[in-house]
Design an enzyme around this catalytic site. Structure first.
Site, PDB file in Angstrom:
ATOM      1  N   TYR A  28       0.957  -0.843   0.010  1.00 34.40           N
ATOM      2  CA  TYR A  28       0.196  -0.085   0.243  1.00 34.40           C
ATOM      3  C   TYR A  28       0.941   1.520  -0.203  1.00 34.40           C
ATOM      4  O   TYR A  28       2.023   0.914   0.114  1.00 34.40           O
ATOM      5  CB  TYR A  28      -1.052  -0.062   1.176  1.00 34.40           C
ATOM      6  CG  TYR A  28      -0.444   0.556   2.040  1.00 34.40           C
ATOM      7  CD1 TYR A  28       0.469  -1.054   2.998  1.00 34.40           C
ATOM      8  CD2 TYR A  28      -0.387   1.362   3.056  1.00 34.40           C
ATOM      9  CE1 TYR A  28       0.871  -0.421   4.653  1.00 34.40           C
ATOM     10  CE2 TYR A  28       0.209   2.159   4.502  1.00 34.40           C
ATOM     11  CZ  TYR A  28       1.109   0.967   4.984  1.00 34.40           C
ATOM     12  OH  TYR A  28       1.588   1.220   6.299  1.00 34.40           O
ATOM     13  N   LYS A  55       6.048  -1.872   2.134  1.00 35.49           N
ATOM     14  CA  LYS A  55       5.280  -1.122   2.985  1.00 35.49           C
ATOM     15  C   LYS A  55       4.270  -2.166   2.116  1.00 35.49           C
ATOM     16  O   LYS A  55       3.059  -1.936   1.809  1.00 35.49           O
ATOM     17  CB  LYS A  55       4.688  -0.002   1.955  1.00 35.49           C
ATOM     18  CG  LYS A  55       4.240   1.223   2.925  1.00 35.49           C
ATOM     19  CD  LYS A  55       4.148   2.739   2.935  1.00 35.49           C
ATOM     20  CE  LYS A  55       3.280   3.266   3.182  1.00 35.49           C
ATOM     21  NZ  LYS A  55       2.966   3.545   5.078  1.00 35.49           N
ATOM     22  N   GLU A  92      12.715   2.778  13.627  1.00 35.13           N
ATOM     23  CA  GLU A  92      12.109   3.774  14.004  1.00 35.13           C
ATOM     24  C   GLU A  92      10.995   3.902  14.527  1.00 35.13           C
ATOM     25  O   GLU A  92      10.626   3.250  15.884  1.00 35.13           O
ATOM     26  CB  GLU A  92      11.327   3.599  12.329  1.00 35.13           C
ATOM     27  CG  GLU A  92      10.874   2.223  11.637  1.00 35.13           C
ATOM     28  CD  GLU A  92       9.941   2.294  10.073  1.00 35.13           C
ATOM     29  OE1 GLU A  92       9.713   2.606   9.788  1.00 35.13           O
ATOM     30  OE2 GLU A  92       9.490   1.190  10.506  1.00 35.13           O
ATOM     31  N   LEU A 111      11.260   0.949   7.008  1.00 38.17           N
ATOM     32  CA  LEU A 111      11.061   1.935   6.091  1.00 38.17           C
ATOM     33  C   LEU A 111      11.018   3.239   5.595  1.00 38.17           C
ATOM     34  O   LEU A 111      10.859   4.152   5.847  1.00 38.17           O
ATOM     35  CB  LEU A 111       9.056   2.743   6.339  1.00 38.17           C
ATOM     36  CG  LEU A 111       8.295   2.211   4.781  1.00 38.17           C
ATOM     37  CD1 LEU A 111       8.114   1.119   3.914  1.00 38.17           C
ATOM     38  CD2 LEU A 111       7.063   3.092   4.855  1.00 38.17           C
TER      39      LEU A 111
HETATM   40  C1  LIG Z   1       6.817   1.956   9.637  1.00 37.93           C
HETATM   41  C2  LIG Z   1       6.020   3.261   9.243  1.00 37.93           C
HETATM   42  N1  LIG Z   1       7.477   4.203   9.020  1.00 37.93           N
HETATM   43  C3  LIG Z   1       7.493   4.842   7.966  1.00 37.93           C
HETATM   44  C4  LIG Z   1       6.756   5.453   7.782  1.00 37.93           C
HETATM   45  C5  LIG Z   1       6.650   7.232   6.954  1.00 37.93           C
HETATM   46  O1  LIG Z   1       6.629   7.292   6.070  1.00 37.93           O
HETATM   47  P1  LIG Z   1       6.011   8.035   4.737  1.00 37.93           P
HETATM   48  O2  LIG Z   1       6.691   9.330   5.662  1.00 37.93           O
HETATM   49  O3  LIG Z   1       6.530   7.383   3.511  1.00 37.93           O
HETATM   50  O4  LIG Z   1       4.524   8.803   5.415  1.00 37.93           O
HETATM   51  C6  LIG Z   1       5.330   4.995   7.485  1.00 37.93           C
HETATM   52  C7  LIG Z   1       4.574   5.526   7.682  1.00 37.93           C
HETATM   53  O5  LIG Z   1       3.076   5.498   7.206  1.00 37.93           O
HETATM   54  C8  LIG Z   1       4.993   4.229   8.193  1.00 37.93           C
HETATM   55  O6  LIG Z   1       4.376   2.962   8.130  1.00 37.93           O
END
Ligand SMILES: Cc1ncc(COP(=O)(O)O)c(C=O)c1O
Length: 290
Positions: free
Chosen positions: A31, A145, A177, A201
């Site tokens: 997603y 993701k 994270e 991610l």
């Molecule tokens: C586990 C995780 N890490 C980091 C992020 C941040 O990603 P982004 O800046 O692309 O929204 C998300 C965003 O949903 C996430 O689910």
């Protein structure tokens, strides 16, 4: 609410997916979530590139070209009554008799919906938020993701039950994270974050923060951050498409720095808002036919 399902826009009540969809049975899908400000998607190409990568890594056929993705997303955005949106879209491996192995000729299922974008309230931006920590017990492909988010949901619930904004994760004594965001720390003026590996991610907001730091000569290092360094940081921030940049001023009930959003956060927050305004004012949508 108008949603998109397999090429068509339709009311949410009329959108239905088979109970045999592998997204439902196995969580077998990927997603994205794209923030849209004043109907202008923010970093759409970067989100689409990450989607393409997630599909490639999971061997799910990408049903659309980049131009088709853009076109479907714009149609969905234009069908909503509100301007600032969070567009969620997912691709699953489709409908098949239940079997772990992939179906031979599966047709991916594509679903998109758009909700009003909810960024942290100004009071929280100014005061900062609290977080709890937990052991990162997710799988080893956090760079994908994936819609299989039970690990993240269980971890996020820990902070929800503690009345905190996020759960910050530690694996083998090091910061990875948070349950739904990336994490930066600041120590003696240097912004630090774990490098992009299979354990986090690759956040689109993370990349924006890195670009803004470089463009404005703010010291930045990618390095392993130990749990002790996290707890002793002058500042801790979480970043994501919906949270943007949010200062964490309390971790597990203990203050971070002087328990207020720090000067480097305030500078980065300002840079981020300026950048966002610039993108909105330009009002540019990438060409659908490119
Ligand atoms: C586990 C995780 N890490 C980091 C992020 C941040 O990603 P982004 O800046 O692309 O929204 C998300 C965003 O949903 C996430 O689910």
């Amino acid at each position: 609410m108008t949603v998109f399902l397999n090429g068509k826009l339709l009311p949410a009540e009329q959108a239905s997916v088979s109970v045999l969809d592998r997204g439902f049975i196995f969580g077998d899908g990927v997603y994205e979530l794209v923030p849209v400000y004043s109907r202008v998607p923010f970093r759409l190409d970067e989100h689409l590139a990450r989607l393409e990568r997630s599909l490639g890594e999971t061997k799910i056929r990408n049903p659309y070209s980049r131009a088709q993705w853009r076109s479907h997303l714009y149609r969905l955005v234009d069908a909503q009554a509100f301007d600032d949106q969070g567009v969620y879209f997912q691709v699953t491996r489709g409908v098949a008799k239940r079997d772990h192995a992939f179906p031979k000729d599966g047709e991916p299922t594509v679903f998109m919906m758009s909700n009003p974008l909810v960024n942290p309230p100004q009071a929280q931006v100014e005061k900062g938020a609290s977080a709890v920590s937990a052991q990162d017990n997710r799988w080893l492909r956090c760079d994908i993701k994936s819609i299989s988010l039970i690990g993240n949901c269980l971890l996020r619930q820990l902070s929800a039950e503690a009345g905190a904004a996020e759960t910050i994760l530690i694996r083998d004594g090091k910061l990875t994270e948070a349950s739904a965001s990336n994490v930066f720390i600041v120590k003696r003026g240097v912004i630090q974050s774990p490098p992009k590996t299979n354990l986090i991610l690759p956040g689109i907001t993370y990349d924006v923060v890195v670009e803004l730091a470089r463009a404005n000569a703010l010291p930045l290092e990618f390095r392993d951050v130990s749990e002790a360094e996290l707890r002793a940081a002058d500042e801790v921030w979480v970043t994501s498409s919906s949270k943007e940049i949010l200062a964490i001023v309390e971790l597990d009930g203990k203050r971070i720095g002087d328990a207020r959003p720090g000067p480097v956060f305030r500078r980065m927050y300002e840079l981020y808002q300026e950048f966002k305004q610039k993108v909105m004012r330009a009002g540019k949508r990438e060409a659908v036919s490119a």
